[in-house]
Design an enzyme around this catalytic site. Structure first.
Site, PDB file in Angstrom:
ATOM      1  N   SER A 189      57.604  55.332  38.434  1.00  0.00           N
ATOM      2  CA  SER A 189      58.473  54.092  38.409  1.00  0.00           C
ATOM      3  C   SER A 189      58.609  53.201  37.109  1.00  0.00           C
ATOM      4  CB  SER A 189      58.634  53.292  39.827  1.00  0.00           C
ATOM      5  OG  SER A 189      59.240  52.163  39.569  1.00  0.00           O
ATOM      6  N   HIS A 217      61.348  58.372  43.577  1.00  0.00           N
ATOM      7  CA  HIS A 217      62.191  58.281  42.183  1.00  0.00           C
ATOM      8  C   HIS A 217      62.847  59.676  41.997  1.00  0.00           C
ATOM      9  CE1 HIS A 217      61.310  54.123  42.183  1.00  0.00           C
ATOM     10  NE2 HIS A 217      59.978  54.320  42.271  1.00  0.00           N
ATOM     11  N   LYS A 248      66.819  54.845  47.804  1.00  0.00           N
ATOM     12  CA  LYS A 248      67.061  54.556  46.546  1.00  0.00           C
ATOM     13  C   LYS A 248      68.236  55.467  45.991  1.00  0.00           C
ATOM     14  CE  LYS A 248      62.557  52.631  45.565  1.00  0.00           C
ATOM     15  NZ  LYS A 248      61.042  52.817  45.403  1.00  0.00           N
TER      16      LYS A 248
HETATM   17  C1  LIG Z   1      59.890  52.196  46.333  1.00  0.00           C
HETATM   18  C2  LIG Z   1      58.714  53.220  46.429  1.00  0.00           C
HETATM   19  C3  LIG Z   1      58.211  53.639  47.767  1.00  0.00           C
HETATM   20  C4  LIG Z   1      58.809  52.882  49.104  1.00  0.00           C
HETATM   21  O1  LIG Z   1      59.922  53.026  49.304  1.00  0.00           O
HETATM   22  P1  LIG Z   1      60.649  52.389  50.186  1.00  0.00           P
HETATM   23  O2  LIG Z   1      61.974  53.158  50.844  1.00  0.00           O
HETATM   24  O3  LIG Z   1      61.645  51.294  49.179  1.00  0.00           O
HETATM   25  O4  LIG Z   1      59.972  51.563  51.040  1.00  0.00           O
HETATM   26  C5  LIG Z   1      57.247  54.554  47.908  1.00  0.00           C
HETATM   27  N1  LIG Z   1      56.982  55.015  46.681  1.00  0.00           N
HETATM   28  C6  LIG Z   1      57.308  54.723  45.714  1.00  0.00           C
HETATM   29  C7  LIG Z   1      56.833  55.308  44.162  1.00  0.00           C
HETATM   30  C8  LIG Z   1      58.316  53.631  45.324  1.00  0.00           C
HETATM   31  O5  LIG Z   1      58.551  53.328  44.058  1.00  0.00           O
END
Ligand SMILES: *Cc1c(COP(=O)(O)O)cnc(C)c1O
Length: 405
Positions: A189, A217, A248
């Site tokens: 990310s 992502h 996301k």
């Molecule tokens: C945001 C994120 C998560 C968690 O996902 P959510 O649905 O927001 O709890 C898991 N892994 C990575 C790499 C993330 O960036």
């Protein structure tokens, strides 16, 4: 003990280190994405353009998704009414899990209240229950994976980021008969770099390891049906667990794992974070399902998204604003100083109507403080020009170095 005094002292330490987090008070406006109203402390509000959303494709306001959620609320009500085991399993959950299994070419899927919980519960359970298992974890894995691994109390080895040679070296040092699990991500990310998935699978296979990938992502974004980077590379079948989020690119909320029916049934049956928690509201499941289905069929949005990412990079290059090159949709604009990074972000929000959150230590290493820009298909040419011009102004005001293209 004076508890509040203790809390205050600890918070002051964050303030002094420049790590205290302030939330932007936003009201997203459906139909006008990526526009939002931003409320100031005095209650007044002004319009801003959001440049740091993880709703990468604006699916959080897509008519199919909104429609599916409205209709599920009207027909099923709001909450699920229980854990999955005790009255909480709604038909929308079952349908969504089938959809997810299909998306990743797996036998089964299991949904959780968030991506965080899915990583924490799945890794925590697998690693606690597989006898003597050793976990090999990428140095830059997300907090949710780290917490799951820690919770399991298993043996762990941290391999250098995206370095399959180091992984191989570490794996070769352990007893060949010990069960092993390799945990990594596809798109990281903060730097927007992408793992050498195939090479990591090759190494893992050499040692008979279970392969667990976080495609949070990437799902909805990459691949001919939005199945992620592994789908794009035609290697989904090489991964034992593909984990993702519904929060996301899919624009709703929730998390999931997909895998063999035995593995999924195992996590379903033993993961405390799944068993003892109320199921997602049916409308959330219905919205996520609509979003996944839409993105499976309609990939033009992803092409448009790529174009916008290129346009943003070109606009920054034209002004010498340094950004980290990477093969993904994430554009890290490098400031390299915590105070300046926060200052630029504050002024952009207050004076330029641009919202981009500063990313400082401990999320990224000291000296690599940045603005993590996430272009969407809905940012216009004017939005991009305004972003680049604003950064250009502030770059001069902060006397930051430019990069000659
Ligand atoms: C945001 C994120 C998560 C968690 O996902 P959510 O649905 O927001 O709890 C898991 N892994 C990575 C790499 C993330 O960036």
């Amino acid at each position: 003990m004076h508890f509040d005094d203790f809390f205050k002292t600890e918070l002051n330490k964050l303030h002094e280190a420049g790590n205290y987090r302030v939330f932007a008070d936003l009201e997203r406006k459906a139909g006008e994405f990526p526009r939002a109203l931003r409320y100031r402390e005095d209650g007044s509000a002004h319009e801003v353009t959001v440049w740091c959303s993880n709703d990468y494709l604006g699916m959080g306001q897509h008519p199919d998704v909104i429609g599916a959620m409205h209709s599920a609320i009207d027909s099923n009500g709001t909450g699920a009414g229980g854990t999955r085991n005790i009255s909480g399993t709604n038909h929308h959950h079952v349908v969504l899990e089938k959809e997810l299994a299909d998306l990743h070419g797996k036998e089964a899927a299991l949904i959780f209240s968030s991506g965080y919980v899915s990583n924490w519960a799945a890794l925590g359970t697998l690693l606690a229950k597989i006898p003597n298992v050793i976990c090999y974890t990428d140095a830059l894995n997300h907090a949710s994976m780290i917490e799951g691994i820690r919770h399991s109390r298993c043996e762990k080895r941290i391999f250098r980021h995206n370095d399959q040679k180091h992984l191989e070296k570490l794996m070769a040092q352990d007893d060949p008969n010990t069960p092993k699990l390799v945990a990594f991500e596809s798109v990281y990310s903060m730097d927007g770099d992408i793992a050498p998935i195939e090479a990591i699978c090759d190494v893992a296979d050499q040692f008979g390891a279970l392969k667990y990938i976080d495609e949070v992502h990437a799902v909805g974004m990459y691949g001919p049906r939005g199945g992620g980077v592994a789908e794009r590379e035609g290697i989904m079948q090489r991964l034992d667990v593909i984990e993702g989020t519904l929060g996301k690119a899919f624009g709703v909320m929730g998390g999931y794992i997909t895998g063999s029916k035995e593995l999924i049934d195992f996590v379903r049956s033993f993961a405390s974070g799944f068993i003892f928690s109320t199921a997602l509201p049916p409308a959330i499941a219905a919205g996520a399902c609509a979003s996944i289905r839409h993105l499976k069929e309609n990939r033009e949005i992803s092409d448009l998204h790529k174009e916008k990412v290129c346009q943003v990079r070109a606009a920054l290059d034209a002004r010498g604003i340094p950004h980290m090159p990477n093969p993904s949709h994430i554009v890290p604009v490098m400031v390299g100083n915590a105070a300046k990074c926060k200052w630029i972000s504050d002024i952009m929000l207050d004076e330029y109507g641009i919202y981009v959150q500063p990313i400082n230590y401990p999320t990224v290493p000291v000296g690599t403080e940045r603005l993590r820009i996430t272009p969407t298909p809905y940012h216009s040419a004017e939005d991009i020009a305004h972003l680049a011009a604003s950064l250009c102004d502030l770059w001069s005001q902060c006397a930051l170095a430019r990069q000659v293209a």
